[in-house]
Enzyme design. Sequence first.
Site, PDB file in Angstrom:
ATOM      1  CG  HIS A  82      19.185  -8.818  89.313  1.00 61.10           C
ATOM      2  ND1 HIS A  82      18.682  -9.883  90.017  1.00 61.10           N
ATOM      3  CD2 HIS A  82      20.232  -8.348  90.036  1.00 61.10           C
ATOM      4  CE1 HIS A  82      19.372 -10.050  91.121  1.00 61.10           C
ATOM      5  NE2 HIS A  82      20.315  -9.141  91.171  1.00 61.10           N
ATOM      6  CG  ASP A  90      21.385  -3.934  97.809  1.00 65.60           C
ATOM      7  OD1 ASP A  90      21.083  -4.472  98.883  1.00 65.60           O
ATOM      8  OD2 ASP A  90      21.264  -4.500  96.713  1.00 65.60           O
ATOM      9  CB  SER A 110      18.774 -13.235  94.988  1.00 65.35           C
ATOM     10  OG  SER A 110      19.026 -12.444  93.851  1.00 65.35           O
TER      11      SER A 110
HETATM   12  O1  PAF Z   1      24.463  -6.116  94.834  1.00 63.07           O
HETATM   13  C1  PAF Z   1      25.074  -7.176  94.558  1.00 63.07           C
HETATM   14  O2  PAF Z   1      24.511  -8.106  93.994  1.00 63.07           O
HETATM   15  C2  PAF Z   1      26.532  -7.317  94.923  1.00 63.07           C
HETATM   16  O3  PAF Z   1      26.823  -6.692  96.112  1.00 63.07           O
HETATM   17  C3  PAF Z   1      27.495  -6.845  93.803  1.00 63.07           C
HETATM   18  C4  PAF Z   1      27.334  -5.359  93.517  1.00 63.07           C
HETATM   19  C5  PAF Z   1      27.212  -7.620  92.522  1.00 63.07           C
HETATM   20  C6  PAF Z   1      28.934  -7.100  94.216  1.00 63.07           C
HETATM   21  O4  PAF Z   1      29.182  -8.442  94.436  1.00 63.07           O
END
Ligand code: PAF
Length: 289
Positions: free
Chosen positions: A40, A153, A189
Amino acid sequence: MSEIKIIKEAKAMQEISEFLRLSGKKIGFVPTMGYLHSGHISLIKKAKEECDIVIVSIYVNPTQFLKDEDFETYPRDFDADYLSCKNENVDYIFNPDNIEMYKRNHMTNIMISNISNKLEGEIRPGHFIGVATVVLKLFNITKPHVSYFGQKDAQQCIVIKRLVEDLNVDIKIETCETIREDNGLAKSSRNVYLSENEKNNAAALFKSLSIGKSLVLQGINDPDSVILEMSKIIKEEIPNAEIQYISVTDNELLNNIDELNNYKGEVLISLAVKTEKTRLIDNVLFSKN
Ligand code: PAF
């Protein structure tokens, strides 16, 4: 350095973003479910580099979890997330609750047909309806110029890009590289669920993906033999691993590539593996001429 602001209400966030836009500021948005890790942080850093204002959303979206999944136990630590955002000079954290996001009688959902039902979507039916709907809501609330997603993802990135294109959403989507532990395990996470032993064993996923990639680049034609080699590595190194899928597809429609030698373009090798306590997903994306 100005103090980071926490906004809980959608309307208030919209008004702030509108004001920022009218003042000529470029807004970068990083949607997250919190429990921030270095993956992140890399998205936030990119947004800081490229934009005047950075908004991070921290919201564990219930609609993208299936009934038997980990919504209740999903790791949460707002104070630690706040500090991470503060360290990165994030300008706003949007942190709504479920009532704010879904009020009563929420009825509208976004379904991106075809690609939503493959791979992750086949195993987690409805997951991408939840993701696409919440992401579009977050876009409408934070009104960014650019939004940042992690390549880890891969299917989520494809779904969001398709959403933006199909619904003429005026936002640039940037996909940023997967951040990994030293042993190759993709940061997530959910890695908090893994024991030290499982974490070590999980290195097999990136190892198998890397070998899969080199087999493709060496000129193997049949994707099934690539998948077989990859499965062997995972089974050898992760006792009790349940391989949910390993796939070799394009990176737009997620169609299987049947004959690699006749294929030119981006190749996505992705996989999902269930270990004792958790499900891990990972992928490699590369070009093939
Ligand atoms: O990747 C994520 O953490 C979630 O799928 C997102 C994009 C924040 C949507 O809830």
